[in-house]
Design an enzyme around this catalytic site. Structure first.
Site, PDB file in Angstrom:
ATOM      1  N   HIS A  56       0.935  -0.961   0.017  1.00 10.95           N
ATOM      2  CA  HIS A  56      -0.079  -0.053  -0.112  1.00 10.95           C
ATOM      3  C   HIS A  56       0.905   1.286  -0.138  1.00 10.95           C
ATOM      4  O   HIS A  56       2.048   1.048   0.478  1.00 10.95           O
ATOM      5  CB  HIS A  56      -0.884  -0.002   1.230  1.00 10.95           C
ATOM      6  CG  HIS A  56      -1.663  -1.167   1.569  1.00 10.95           C
ATOM      7  ND1 HIS A  56      -1.095  -2.091   2.245  1.00 10.95           N
ATOM      8  CD2 HIS A  56      -3.033  -1.475   1.449  1.00 10.95           C
ATOM      9  CE1 HIS A  56      -2.110  -2.914   2.369  1.00 10.95           C
ATOM     10  NE2 HIS A  56      -3.321  -2.529   1.888  1.00 10.95           N
ATOM     11  N   ASP A  59       2.554   1.766   3.377  1.00  7.10           N
ATOM     12  CA  ASP A  59       3.230   0.826   3.949  1.00  7.10           C
ATOM     13  C   ASP A  59       4.655   1.355   3.727  1.00  7.10           C
ATOM     14  O   ASP A  59       5.583   1.015   4.426  1.00  7.10           O
ATOM     15  CB  ASP A  59       3.234  -0.484   3.121  1.00  7.10           C
ATOM     16  CG  ASP A  59       1.913  -1.071   3.467  1.00  7.10           C
ATOM     17  OD1 ASP A  59       1.213  -0.868   4.404  1.00  7.10           O
ATOM     18  OD2 ASP A  59       1.672  -2.124   2.514  1.00  7.10           O
ATOM     19  N   MET A  90       2.386  -5.677  -7.790  1.00  3.91           N
ATOM     20  CA  MET A  90       1.421  -5.331  -7.254  1.00  3.91           C
ATOM     21  C   MET A  90       1.190  -4.313  -6.338  1.00  3.91           C
ATOM     22  O   MET A  90       2.153  -4.350  -5.452  1.00  3.91           O
ATOM     23  CB  MET A  90       0.304  -6.372  -6.858  1.00  3.91           C
ATOM     24  CG  MET A  90      -1.169  -6.031  -6.356  1.00  3.91           C
ATOM     25  SD  MET A  90      -1.180  -5.391  -4.521  1.00  3.91           S
ATOM     26  CE  MET A  90      -1.979  -6.775  -3.745  1.00  3.91           C
ATOM     27  N   GLU A 183     -11.022  -6.750  -4.785  1.00  5.56           N
ATOM     28  CA  GLU A 183     -11.032  -7.784  -3.934  1.00  5.56           C
ATOM     29  C   GLU A 183     -12.366  -7.721  -2.922  1.00  5.56           C
ATOM     30  O   GLU A 183     -12.326  -6.759  -2.133  1.00  5.56           O
ATOM     31  CB  GLU A 183      -9.818  -7.587  -2.878  1.00  5.56           C
ATOM     32  CG  GLU A 183      -9.306  -8.460  -1.617  1.00  5.56           C
ATOM     33  CD  GLU A 183      -8.217  -8.282  -1.063  1.00  5.56           C
ATOM     34  OE1 GLU A 183      -7.287  -7.651  -1.346  1.00  5.56           O
ATOM     35  OE2 GLU A 183      -8.126  -8.958   0.081  1.00  5.56           O
ATOM     36  N   LYS A 185     -14.729  -8.901   0.375  1.00  6.22           N
ATOM     37  CA  LYS A 185     -14.722  -9.229   1.643  1.00  6.22           C
ATOM     38  C   LYS A 185     -15.900  -8.869   2.248  1.00  6.22           C
ATOM     39  O   LYS A 185     -16.763  -8.015   2.161  1.00  6.22           O
ATOM     40  CB  LYS A 185     -13.435  -8.670   2.563  1.00  6.22           C
ATOM     41  CG  LYS A 185     -13.430  -9.126   4.112  1.00  6.22           C
ATOM     42  CD  LYS A 185     -12.338  -8.428   4.513  1.00  6.22           C
ATOM     43  CE  LYS A 185     -11.937  -8.799   5.816  1.00  6.22           C
ATOM     44  NZ  LYS A 185     -10.606  -8.188   6.845  1.00  6.22           N
ATOM     45  N   GLU A 219      -9.369 -13.627  -1.688  1.00 13.43           N
ATOM     46  CA  GLU A 219      -8.732 -14.136  -0.694  1.00 13.43           C
ATOM     47  C   GLU A 219      -9.438 -15.287  -0.026  1.00 13.43           C
ATOM     48  O   GLU A 219     -10.462 -15.262   0.462  1.00 13.43           O
ATOM     49  CB  GLU A 219      -8.658 -12.795   0.436  1.00 13.43           C
ATOM     50  CG  GLU A 219      -7.809 -13.325   1.357  1.00 13.43           C
ATOM     51  CD  GLU A 219      -7.364 -12.155   2.316  1.00 13.43           C
ATOM     52  OE1 GLU A 219      -6.931 -11.167   1.927  1.00 13.43           O
ATOM     53  OE2 GLU A 219      -7.614 -12.319   3.631  1.00 13.43           O
ATOM     54  N   HIS A 222     -11.490 -14.368   3.199  1.00 21.25           N
ATOM     55  CA  HIS A 222     -12.700 -13.673   3.164  1.00 21.25           C
ATOM     56  C   HIS A 222     -13.823 -14.722   2.894  1.00 21.25           C
ATOM     57  O   HIS A 222     -14.641 -14.751   3.433  1.00 21.25           O
ATOM     58  CB  HIS A 222     -12.580 -12.616   2.075  1.00 21.25           C
ATOM     59  CG  HIS A 222     -11.443 -11.729   2.409  1.00 21.25           C
ATOM     60  ND1 HIS A 222     -10.913 -10.697   1.600  1.00 21.25           N
ATOM     61  CD2 HIS A 222     -10.553 -11.551   3.467  1.00 21.25           C
ATOM     62  CE1 HIS A 222     -10.264  -9.915   2.260  1.00 21.25           C
ATOM     63  NE2 HIS A 222      -9.888 -10.435   3.307  1.00 21.25           N
ATOM     64  N   ASP A 247      -5.112 -13.757  -3.129  1.00 23.37           N
ATOM     65  CA  ASP A 247      -4.441 -13.586  -1.516  1.00 23.37           C
ATOM     66  C   ASP A 247      -4.634 -14.816  -1.015  1.00 23.37           C
ATOM     67  O   ASP A 247      -5.807 -15.574  -0.822  1.00 23.37           O
ATOM     68  CB  ASP A 247      -5.376 -12.597  -1.004  1.00 23.37           C
ATOM     69  CG  ASP A 247      -4.702 -11.171  -1.308  1.00 23.37           C
ATOM     70  OD1 ASP A 247      -3.990 -10.972  -2.283  1.00 23.37           O
ATOM     71  OD2 ASP A 247      -5.353 -10.144  -0.790  1.00 23.37           O
ATOM     72  N   ASP A 257     -11.148 -12.111  11.545  1.00 25.73           N
ATOM     73  CA  ASP A 257     -10.416 -12.301  10.349  1.00 25.73           C
ATOM     74  C   ASP A 257      -8.851 -12.437  10.831  1.00 25.73           C
ATOM     75  O   ASP A 257      -8.357 -11.872  11.636  1.00 25.73           O
ATOM     76  CB  ASP A 257     -10.128 -10.876   9.652  1.00 25.73           C
ATOM     77  CG  ASP A 257      -9.175 -10.790   8.500  1.00 25.73           C
ATOM     78  OD1 ASP A 257      -8.824 -11.991   8.190  1.00 25.73           O
ATOM     79  OD2 ASP A 257      -9.141  -9.757   7.982  1.00 25.73           O
ATOM     80  N   ASP A 259      -6.160 -14.144   9.068  1.00 27.06           N
ATOM     81  CA  ASP A 259      -5.058 -14.141   8.592  1.00 27.06           C
ATOM     82  C   ASP A 259      -3.730 -14.990   8.539  1.00 27.06           C
ATOM     83  O   ASP A 259      -2.517 -14.645   8.915  1.00 27.06           O
ATOM     84  CB  ASP A 259      -4.547 -12.708   8.326  1.00 27.06           C
ATOM     85  CG  ASP A 259      -5.206 -11.654   7.655  1.00 27.06           C
ATOM     86  OD1 ASP A 259      -5.836 -12.003   6.692  1.00 27.06           O
ATOM     87  OD2 ASP A 259      -5.125 -10.462   7.821  1.00 27.06           O
ATOM     88  N   ASP A 289      -1.415 -12.876   1.794  1.00 26.07           N
ATOM     89  CA  ASP A 289      -1.818 -11.740   2.466  1.00 26.07           C
ATOM     90  C   ASP A 289      -2.314 -12.499   4.087  1.00 26.07           C
ATOM     91  O   ASP A 289      -3.241 -12.672   4.149  1.00 26.07           O
ATOM     92  CB  ASP A 289      -3.070 -11.337   1.747  1.00 26.07           C
ATOM     93  CG  ASP A 289      -3.466  -9.892   2.605  1.00 26.07           C
ATOM     94  OD1 ASP A 289      -2.842  -9.587   3.401  1.00 26.07           O
ATOM     95  OD2 ASP A 289      -4.609  -9.316   2.221  1.00 26.07           O
TER      96      ASP A 289
HETATM   97  C1  GCO Z   1      -7.576  -7.111   4.764  1.00 23.39           C
HETATM   98  C2  GCO Z   1      -7.442  -7.417   3.263  1.00 23.39           C
HETATM   99  C3  GCO Z   1      -6.378  -6.377   2.855  1.00 23.39           C
HETATM  100  C4  GCO Z   1      -6.034  -6.068   1.662  1.00 23.39           C
HETATM  101  C5  GCO Z   1      -4.971  -5.278   1.168  1.00 23.39           C
HETATM  102  C6  GCO Z   1      -4.476  -5.031  -0.272  1.00 23.39           C
HETATM  103  O1  GCO Z   1      -8.418  -8.235   4.912  1.00 23.39           O
HETATM  104  O2  GCO Z   1      -7.296  -6.436   5.555  1.00 23.39           O
HETATM  105  O3  GCO Z   1      -7.023  -8.663   2.859  1.00 23.39           O
HETATM  106  O4  GCO Z   1      -5.269  -7.014   3.552  1.00 23.39           O
HETATM  107  O5  GCO Z   1      -5.712  -7.245   0.825  1.00 23.39           O
HETATM  108  O6  GCO Z   1      -5.428  -4.022   1.674  1.00 23.39           O
HETATM  109  O7  GCO Z   1      -5.250  -4.610  -0.830  1.00 23.39           O
HETATM  110 MN    MN Z   2      -6.236  -9.582   1.127  1.00 22.89          MN
HETATM  111 MN    MN Z   3      -7.985  -9.987   4.302  1.00 26.25          MN
END
Ligand code: GCO
Ligand code: MN
Ligand code: MN
Length: 389
Positions: A56, A59, A90, A183, A185, A219, A222, A247, A257, A259, A289
């Site tokens: 991003h 970042d 990306m 993306e 979610k 993702e 998600h 992702d 969430d 991850d 991700d």
């Molecule tokens: C989340 C998302 C993010 C995006 C990221 C890139 O759940 O926080 O998955 O990690 O993927 O902002 O676009």
């Molecule tokens: Mn993501």
């Molecule tokens: Mn995510």
């Protein structure tokens, strides 16, 4: 193919600066480890065998950085990329952290916020292009509601569409040549996020001015949060020709969430996902991700990153084994029943085919009696995954 499961750049594994850079903060607790500089992340990922690193805007460059500070940070990052041979495939925009976006960015009810979001995204697209990115991701983290009395459901769709149409033209006017990946979610951080599933995104893309520039960035976590089967979602995206990015991570269904490290939780779905990606010829980055557990120190972060890649490679090898296993292939062949004559009738409508089909007699009871052998096939798959085949 080697079987040491050592990641190599040709495997096209990527991580976000925000993933391995995650400091372990959660809604209940502060950071548990220090952040790393972008050049340090580049060096470590290169040592581990990754192909690239994504980001991003914020970042790398803080939202309130001066122009001089921006240039210095970008130059240091670029130096590290060239020193260690990593690429940036990306880029994306942080449209969720700053309080200005607390009620949405492109879908804010405040026209000034929507305009600022567009401005911030254009600057971020400039940065991504400078770093060589060819895919631009939109994750609408704050694009949603808790209060539907706000009455903006239809407006939000139109505002989001206008923003994407605008930014696609901006990319073209600058000669950036981005492909955009949307993306989905279902929730978190908003109570309900707009475009909750891959299907929502596919439907929405068809309404854009230049749908060919837009695809999906699905993702694992998600879809899993929503109790859906991620491999099924990805298959539909591939079928639509819209898998522009992916992702990878993991997640227990019905939780916050998480991850998690790729393959940490749903190994079977991860296996069928890897098999789908590999068999389909998907040649884009395999982007993780995810982030190390909050319990971990720096060593744990790199163990996490290495684990994501190794698990992918092991599952890729298992997919090859699945495709070569004679007993599994025999079970698969037995599962399918082909009938050339009937297929010639059903493949394409014609009045003659329709009439011939209507005249046909089927032994319904006999068809209903057939056992397709799926228990046997699934057990073979489980035994293969458990390493005893
Ligand atoms: C989340 C998302 C993010 C995006 C990221 C890139 O759940 O926080 O998955 O990690 O993927 O902002 O676009
Ligand atoms: Mn993501
Ligand atoms: Mn995510």
């Amino acid at each position: 193919m080697t079987s040491d499961f050592q990641p190599r750049p040709a495997d096209r594994f990527t991580f976000g600066l925000w993933t391995v850079g995650n400091v372990g903060r959660d809604p209940f607790g502060e950071a548990t480890r220090p952040g790393f500089s972008a050049p340090h992340i580049v060096q470590k990922l290169a040592e581990l065998g990754a192909y690239g690193v994504n980001l991003h805007d914020n970042d790398l460059v803080p939202i309130d950085a001066s122009a001089g500070e921006r240039d210095r940070l970008v130059a240091e990052f670029q130096q590290a990329l060239s020193d260690h041979g990593l690429v940036v495939p990306m880029a994306t925009t942080n449209l969720f952290s700053d309080p200005v976006f607390k009620d949405g960015a492109f879908t804010s009810a405040d026209a000034r916020v929507r305009a600022y979001a567009l401005q911030k995204t254009m600057h971020s697209m400039d940065l991504g292009h400078e770093l060589g990115a060819q895919t631009y991701v939109f994750w609408g983290g704050r694009e949603g509601t808790e209060v539907d009395a706000s009455g903006k459901l239809l407006d939000a769709l139109a505002w989001f569409r206008d923003s994407l149409n605008f930014l696609a033209e901006y990319s073209q006017s600058q000669g950036y040549g981005y492909r955009f990946a949307l993306e989905p979610k279902p929730n978190e951080p908003r109570g309900d996020i707009f475009f909750p599933t891959a299907g929502s995104m596919l439907g929405f893309i068809a309404t854009l001015d230049q749908p060919e520039l837009f695809g999906v960035n699905p993702e694992f976590a998600h879809d899993t949060m929503a109790g859906l089967n991620f491999a099924h979602a990805v298959a539909q995206i591939i079928d639509a020709g819209k898998l522009f990015h992916i992702d990878l991570n993991d997640q227990k269904p019905g939780r916050f969430d998480q991850d998690l490290r790729f393959g940490a939780e749903n190994l079977k779905t991860a296996f069928f996902l890897v098999k789908l990606l590999e068999d389909s010829g998907y040649d884009g980055p395999r982007h993780f991700d995810a982030h190390a557990l909050r319990t971990e120190d720096e060593a744990g972060v790199w163990a996490f990153a290495r684990g994501c890649m190794r698990t992918y490679l092991i599952l890729r090898d298992r997919a090859r084994q699945f495709n070569e296993d004679p007993e599994i292939q025999a079970a698969l062949a037995a599962y399918r029943v082909e009938d050339a004559e009937l297929s010639s009738l059903t493949r394409q409508f014609s009045p003659e085919n329709a009439q011939a089909l209507k005249n046909r007699t089927f032994d319904r009871a006999l068809l209903g009696q057939r056992g397709p052998g799926l228990e046997h096939l699934d057990q073979l798959t489980v035994e293969l995954l458990l390493g005893v085949r």
